[in-house]
Design an enzyme around this catalytic site. Sequence first.
Site, mmCIF file in Angstrom:
data_model
loop_
_atom_site.group_PDB
_atom_site.id
_atom_site.type_symbol
_atom_site.label_atom_id
_atom_site.label_comp_id
_atom_site.label_asym_id
_atom_site.label_seq_id
_atom_site.Cartn_x
_atom_site.Cartn_y
_atom_site.Cartn_z
ATOM 1 N N LYS A 151 0.840 -1.202 0.000
ATOM 2 C CA LYS A 151 0.000 0.000 0.000
ATOM 3 C C LYS A 151 0.880 1.259 0.000
ATOM 4 C CE LYS A 151 -3.714 -2.496 2.402
ATOM 5 N NZ LYS A 151 -4.579 -2.552 3.620
ATOM 6 N N ASN A 185 -1.853 -0.239 7.153
ATOM 7 C CA ASN A 185 -1.241 -1.497 7.596
ATOM 8 C C ASN A 185 -0.322 -2.090 6.527
ATOM 9 O OD1 ASN A 185 -3.173 -2.505 5.883
ATOM 10 N ND2 ASN A 185 -4.336 -3.584 7.442
ATOM 11 N N HIS A 193 -1.523 -5.672 1.537
ATOM 12 C CA HIS A 193 -2.709 -6.502 1.367
ATOM 13 C C HIS A 193 -2.282 -7.870 0.868
ATOM 14 C CE1 HIS A 193 -6.605 -7.921 -0.186
ATOM 15 N NE2 HIS A 193 -5.885 -8.374 -1.197
ATOM 16 N N GLU A 234 -8.601 -11.398 -7.513
ATOM 17 C CA GLU A 234 -7.694 -10.254 -7.432
ATOM 18 C C GLU A 234 -6.595 -10.332 -8.492
ATOM 19 O OE1 GLU A 234 -6.607 -10.463 -3.292
ATOM 20 O OE2 GLU A 234 -8.602 -9.808 -2.645
HETATM 21 P P1 CMP Z 1 -6.915 -5.583 4.596
HETATM 22 O O1 CMP Z 1 -7.308 -6.581 5.629
HETATM 23 O O2 CMP Z 1 -5.786 -5.845 3.703
HETATM 24 O O3 CMP Z 1 -8.183 -5.243 3.694
HETATM 25 C C1 CMP Z 1 -9.192 -4.410 4.190
HETATM 26 C C2 CMP Z 1 -8.564 -3.166 4.697
HETATM 27 O O4 CMP Z 1 -9.468 -2.240 5.231
HETATM 28 C C3 CMP Z 1 -7.649 -3.519 5.857
HETATM 29 O O5 CMP Z 1 -6.557 -4.208 5.345
HETATM 30 C C4 CMP Z 1 -7.404 -2.147 6.422
HETATM 31 O O6 CMP Z 1 -6.472 -1.417 5.647
HETATM 32 C C5 CMP Z 1 -8.789 -1.549 6.253
HETATM 33 N N1 CMP Z 1 -9.579 -1.707 7.444
HETATM 34 C C6 CMP Z 1 -10.178 -2.824 7.874
HETATM 35 N N2 CMP Z 1 -10.836 -2.588 9.016
HETATM 36 C C7 CMP Z 1 -10.660 -1.283 9.277
HETATM 37 C C8 CMP Z 1 -11.081 -0.426 10.310
HETATM 38 N N3 CMP Z 1 -11.852 -0.874 11.305
HETATM 39 N N4 CMP Z 1 -10.687 0.848 10.248
HETATM 40 C C9 CMP Z 1 -9.924 1.296 9.240
HETATM 41 N N5 CMP Z 1 -9.484 0.535 8.243
HETATM 42 C C10 CMP Z 1 -9.854 -0.739 8.263
#
Ligand code: CMP
Length: 144
Positions: free
Chosen positions: A10, A113, A116, A127
């Site tokens: 990301k 985070n 992905h 994907e």
């Molecule tokens: P990922 O699990 O890769 O895919 C969904 C994404 O949404 C996750 O990573 C985070 O980047 C974002 N995400 C999921 N839950 C939350 C949350 N509660 N608040 C903010 N971002 C979220």
Amino acid sequence: GIERTFVMIKPDGVQRGLVGSIISRFEQKGLKLVGLKFMHASECLLRQHYAEHEGRPFFEPLVKYVQSGPVVAMVLEGPDAIKVGRLLIGTTDPSKSPPGTIRGDLALQTRKNLIHGSDSSESAQREIELWFGQRELVGWEKDS
Ligand code: CMP
């Protein structure tokens, strides 16, 4: 068996200069790169990519954030690549992700985070098709 998984670094990973070290972790584990590109993801692509989260409160900010800068998209291949990829990445909330995982070692916030990874064989297939054309995926066997 041998699987393929989709992984995306990301914009926060690119901006923090972590592209090389993140790719290294997958290479060191033994997963093979079969697709790799550096790109700005369009809003349209990201809405499709995150379609399962549409309507969730974090959906719009998430799409905006992943559009905020370039990303690195890749396809990795190897035994149980989807599960292994998820193990290396860690849990969604980096503050709860164990040390040794990419998020556990390098991230602290849930939205930012870093990375992905596909969570099932259905999402991996979906994907990979969404992000890569057939001709952008390169096998390691010499065939010409
Ligand atoms: P990922 O699990 O890769 O895919 C969904 C994404 O949404 C996750 O990573 C985070 O980047 C974002 N995400 C999921 N839950 C939350 C949350 N509660 N608040 C903010 N971002 C979220």
